[in-house]
Design a protein around this motif. Structure first.
Motif, PDB file in Angstrom:
ATOM      1  N   UNK A  10     -79.804  57.397  27.097  1.00 29.67           N
ATOM      2  CA  UNK A  10     -79.320  58.045  25.874  1.00 29.67           C
ATOM      3  C   UNK A  10     -77.796  58.005  25.819  1.00 29.67           C
ATOM      4  N   UNK A  11     -77.165  58.164  26.966  1.00 31.25           N
ATOM      5  CA  UNK A  11     -75.704  58.093  27.039  1.00 31.25           C
ATOM      6  C   UNK A  11     -75.246  56.681  26.664  1.00 31.25           C
ATOM      7  N   UNK A  12     -75.912  55.659  27.205  1.00 26.78           N
ATOM      8  CA  UNK A  12     -75.575  54.268  26.879  1.00 26.78           C
ATOM      9  C   UNK A  12     -75.781  53.988  25.396  1.00 26.78           C
ATOM     10  N   UNK A  13     -76.910  54.439  24.860  1.00 25.45           N
ATOM     11  CA  UNK A  13     -77.192  54.249  23.443  1.00 25.45           C
ATOM     12  C   UNK A  13     -76.128  54.925  22.591  1.00 25.45           C
ATOM     13  N   UNK A  14     -75.770  56.156  22.941  1.00 26.96           N
ATOM     14  CA  UNK A  14     -74.757  56.885  22.191  1.00 26.96           C
ATOM     15  C   UNK A  14     -73.413  56.179  22.193  1.00 26.96           C
ATOM     16  N   UNK A  15     -73.028  55.641  23.344  1.00 28.82           N
ATOM     17  CA  UNK A  15     -71.756  54.911  23.437  1.00 28.82           C
ATOM     18  C   UNK A  15     -71.784  53.673  22.549  1.00 28.82           C
ATOM     19  N   UNK A  16     -72.911  53.002  22.514  1.00 28.30           N
ATOM     20  CA  UNK A  16     -73.036  51.810  21.665  1.00 28.30           C
ATOM     21  C   UNK A  16     -73.035  52.193  20.187  1.00 28.30           C
ATOM     22  N   UNK A  17     -73.653  53.319  19.884  1.00 31.69           N
ATOM     23  CA  UNK A  17     -73.645  53.794  18.494  1.00 31.69           C
ATOM     24  C   UNK A  17     -72.224  54.103  18.051  1.00 31.69           C
ATOM     25  N   UNK A  26     -66.713  53.509   9.830  1.00 32.94           N
ATOM     26  CA  UNK A  26     -67.377  54.696   9.284  1.00 32.94           C
ATOM     27  C   UNK A  26     -66.970  55.943  10.059  1.00 32.94           C
ATOM     28  N   UNK A  27     -66.829  57.057   9.349  1.00 37.27           N
ATOM     29  CA  UNK A  27     -66.516  58.327   9.998  1.00 37.27           C
ATOM     30  C   UNK A  27     -67.808  58.999  10.449  1.00 37.27           C
ATOM     31  N   UNK A  28     -67.669  59.960  11.357  1.00 36.64           N
ATOM     32  CA  UNK A  28     -68.837  60.724  11.777  1.00 36.64           C
ATOM     33  C   UNK A  28     -69.440  61.469  10.594  1.00 36.64           C
ATOM     34  N   UNK A  29     -68.594  61.997   9.723  1.00 37.72           N
ATOM     35  CA  UNK A  29     -69.109  62.741   8.556  1.00 37.72           C
ATOM     36  C   UNK A  29     -69.940  61.849   7.646  1.00 37.72           C
ATOM     37  N   UNK A  30     -69.471  60.625   7.409  1.00 36.06           N
ATOM     38  CA  UNK A  30     -70.195  59.697   6.538  1.00 36.06           C
ATOM     39  C   UNK A  30     -71.563  59.371   7.112  1.00 36.06           C
ATOM     40  N   UNK A  31     -71.585  59.036   8.393  1.00 32.59           N
ATOM     41  CA  UNK A  31     -72.847  58.682   9.049  1.00 32.59           C
ATOM     42  C   UNK A  31     -73.761  59.900   9.129  1.00 32.59           C
ATOM     43  N   UNK A  32     -73.212  61.041   9.486  1.00 33.05           N
ATOM     44  CA  UNK A  32     -74.011  62.266   9.579  1.00 33.05           C
ATOM     45  C   UNK A  32     -74.660  62.587   8.244  1.00 33.05           C
ATOM     46  N   UNK A  33     -73.908  62.454   7.147  1.00 32.81           N
ATOM     47  CA  UNK A  33     -74.467  62.726   5.824  1.00 32.81           C
ATOM     48  C   UNK A  33     -75.612  61.771   5.518  1.00 32.81           C
ATOM     49  N   UNK A  34     -75.471  60.500   5.890  1.00 36.00           N
ATOM     50  CA  UNK A  34     -76.538  59.518   5.644  1.00 36.00           C
ATOM     51  C   UNK A  34     -77.790  59.833   6.456  1.00 36.00           C
ATOM     52  N   UNK A  35     -77.591  60.433   7.626  1.00 35.87           N
ATOM     53  CA  UNK A  35     -78.728  60.796   8.482  1.00 35.87           C
ATOM     54  C   UNK A  35     -79.268  62.193   8.194  1.00 35.87           C
ATOM     55  N   UNK A  43     -72.267  63.759  16.820  1.00 33.50           N
ATOM     56  CA  UNK A  43     -71.421  63.696  18.013  1.00 33.50           C
ATOM     57  C   UNK A  43     -72.278  63.836  19.277  1.00 33.50           C
ATOM     58  N   UNK A  44     -73.300  64.680  19.224  1.00 30.80           N
ATOM     59  CA  UNK A  44     -74.205  64.835  20.373  1.00 30.80           C
ATOM     60  C   UNK A  44     -74.999  63.556  20.609  1.00 30.80           C
ATOM     61  N   UNK A  45     -75.408  62.877  19.530  1.00 32.73           N
ATOM     62  CA  UNK A  45     -76.087  61.586  19.686  1.00 32.73           C
ATOM     63  C   UNK A  45     -75.147  60.603  20.377  1.00 32.73           C
ATOM     64  N   UNK A  46     -73.897  60.558  19.906  1.00 29.26           N
ATOM     65  CA  UNK A  46     -72.938  59.589  20.430  1.00 29.26           C
ATOM     66  C   UNK A  46     -72.545  59.879  21.873  1.00 29.26           C
ATOM     67  N   UNK A  56     -84.029  57.846  12.501  1.00 29.60           N
ATOM     68  CA  UNK A  56     -82.594  58.007  12.297  1.00 29.60           C
ATOM     69  C   UNK A  56     -81.823  56.813  12.865  1.00 29.60           C
ATOM     70  N   UNK A  57     -82.282  56.271  13.982  1.00 27.41           N
ATOM     71  CA  UNK A  57     -81.612  55.105  14.545  1.00 27.41           C
ATOM     72  C   UNK A  57     -81.739  53.908  13.606  1.00 27.41           C
ATOM     73  N   UNK A  58     -82.900  53.754  12.964  1.00 21.97           N
ATOM     74  CA  UNK A  58     -83.053  52.629  12.034  1.00 21.97           C
ATOM     75  C   UNK A  58     -82.135  52.789  10.823  1.00 21.97           C
ATOM     76  N   UNK A  59     -81.957  54.019  10.344  1.00 25.82           N
ATOM     77  CA  UNK A  59     -81.022  54.269   9.241  1.00 25.82           C
ATOM     78  C   UNK A  59     -79.601  53.959   9.702  1.00 25.82           C
ATOM     79  N   UNK A  60     -79.268  54.401  10.909  1.00 26.01           N
ATOM     80  CA  UNK A  60     -77.949  54.128  11.464  1.00 26.01           C
ATOM     81  C   UNK A  60     -77.699  52.619  11.549  1.00 26.01           C
ATOM     82  N   UNK A  61     -78.688  51.878  12.017  1.00 28.12           N
ATOM     83  CA  UNK A  61     -78.551  50.423  12.143  1.00 28.12           C
ATOM     84  C   UNK A  61     -78.269  49.776  10.787  1.00 28.12           C
TER      85      UNK A  61
END
Length: 123
Positions: A10-17, A26-35, A43-46, A56-61
């Motif tokens: 999860x830590x590796x995935x978050x760093x890649x995200x 993209x800002x955290x706010x923009x991505x968070x709003x989309x999710x 931030x906890x995901x990252x 949520x990961x597919x939306x992020x992608x």
């Protein structure tokens, strides 16, 4: 009910995200709003503190324009099985033939003798 605890993956995935988000500008706010999550949750995901759902990961992608597999390491492939040598295969065949012959003898289907002799007669 809480989900499974976060792991090193999860830590590796978050760093890649995070890297993909920053690269996409993209800002955290923009991505968070989309999710539909808070910026704090993103931030906890990252950081890998919390796990992100597959949806949520597919939306992020889609947001960052990267395929989902870009965020994961390729699975390790099992080692190729070594084929036995001819002598090993012959030995295995003889052991199996002896076991087969002994089972047939116990069942009363064959008389006395050895499996090798039986096989030689059958050939």
């Amino acid at each position: 009910m809480a989900g499974k605890p976060a792991t090193g993956q999860d830590v590796d995935l978050g760093a890649r995200m995070r890297a993909a988000r920053v690269a996409a500008g993209l800002t955290q706010r923009t991505v968070a709003a989309a999710l539909s999550v808070s910026a704090a949750q993103l931030q906890k995901y990252e950081k890998g503190t919390n796990r992100i759902s597959a949806i949520d990961l597919s939306v992020f992608c889609a947001l960052v324009g990267r395929p989902m597999d870009a965020f994961f390491d390729a699975p390790a492939l099992p080692a190729a099985a070594q084929a036995p040598t001819v002598s090993e295969a012959r030995e295995n065949l003889c052991v199996a033939a002896e076991a087969f012959f002994e089972a047939k003898q116990r069942a009363g289907a064959l008389g006395a003798g050895s499996a090798i002799a039986f096989l030689a007669e059958a050939a």
